[in-house]
Design an enzyme around this catalytic site. Structure first.
Site: not given
Ligand code: ZEM
Length: 291
Positions: A47, A51, A174, A190
């Protein structure tokens, strides 16, 4: 710089072997610190890399992983980046052990190592990012907002230059990790295997029944059968939108197709806006700890 003989000392130019050492160090730390979250820092490392990269704007050429500007308060404090300090702190001892690597290259290498160590596809890598100062912080609002719909997803990822197919492939990340109430406000994982990269995110999206979760938190979905998994509103758009759904169905059926498209899209994501000196056909592929 002068050596002992008074002759100029050749500057240290790190090579593939040196970056593989950094990779190995990250892989070892991932294995050692298996008490975090669901047993791995892998998801939060990915993540962080996402970001750092996902702020890119193709029209102005601003944002992206070159700079590691999330180190600084305005960007580090953006709501979307809540909780990513855990990932940055995890990588601090790696930076101390290999001071020659830039934070920008290190954070992306962390993402590459996370994907590969969580049994995902190989992510070919190029080094060459440089760290930039606070003036290069991006404005808030460049990363996606999970409460929004398909037009927002297309606007955000379109700004980075991605098409529908790549947007869906990237969403497959996800399969990993979870939402934290004290970070995004959302809650839960997820998939049932949040520290292994699979196409389960797509299988679950398509095969399970999803309903609004009844709680006081933000609007999110839960699987009707076990109530232990979650989907964000943006995740549900991936099966509600006809064009997105076509790719989700492909990836649900064919993990190899998912891995191939995911790897290609992640390589592109991680390189957005970076002025590399090394050509595209000379990317490095790191050995995983289990290769
Ligand atoms: Zn995420 N993501 N993401 N994402 N994401 C979260 C967690 C993780 C969105 C999003 O709002 C959120 C992509 C695309 C998008 C990962 C990777 C990738 C979380 C939870 C949210 C809310 C955060 C938390 O509470 O800790 C949205 C709206 C997306 C697109 C529409 C893409 C592209 C990613 C990588 C290629 C990963 C690995 C996580 C898990 C993080 C963790 O701490 O476990």
């Amino acid at each position: 710089l002068l050596g002992l003989e008074g002759k100029p000392r050749a500057p240290f130019v790190p090579r593939f072997e040196n970056y593989q050492e950094v990779y190995n160090h990250i892989a070892k730390l991932l294995e050692e610190h298996n008490d975090y979250d669901d047993g791995s820092y892998g998801p939060v490392l990915l993540r962080l890399a996402w970001h750092a990269s996902g702020t890119y704007d193709k029209l102005t050429g601003t944002g992206g992983s070159n700079g590691a500007t999330m180190r600084f308060a305005p960007e580090g404090d953006h709501g979307a980046n809540a909780g990513l300090k855990a990932a940055r702190d995890f990588l601090e001892p790696v930076k101390a052990a290999f001071p020659w690597i830039t934070y920008s290259d290190l954070w992306i290498l962390g993402g590459v190592a996370a994907i590969q160590e969580m049994q995902g596809p190989k992510i070919p890598y190029r080094a060459g990012r440089s760290d930039r100062d606070v003036a290069f912080c991006t404005p808030d609002g460049r990363l996606p907002d999970a409460s929004k719909d398909r037009s927002h997803i297309r606007a955000i990822f379109g700004r980075m230059g991605f098409d529908d197919r790549a947007m869906v492939a990237l969403s497959g990340a996800h399969a990993l990790g979870r939402c934290h109430t004290d970070r995004s406000g959302y809650d839960g994982p997820w998939t049932f295997s949040p520290t292994t990269l699979t196409n389960d995110y797509f299988k679950l999206l398509i095969e399970e029944k999803w309903a609004y979760k009844k709680w006081n938190g933000p609007k999110q979905f839960e699987d009707v059968k076990t109530k232990s998994l979650m989907m964000l509103p943006t995740d549900m758009e991936i099966v509600k939108d006809k064009s997105f759904r076509k790719y989700a169905e492909l990836y649900a059926k064919d993990n190899d197709a998912f891995f191939k498209d995911f790897s290609n899209a992640v390589v592109t994501l991680f390189e957005l806006g970076v002025p590399f000196e090394h050509p595209e056909d000379q990317r490095w592929v790191f050995k995983s700890s289990f290769d």
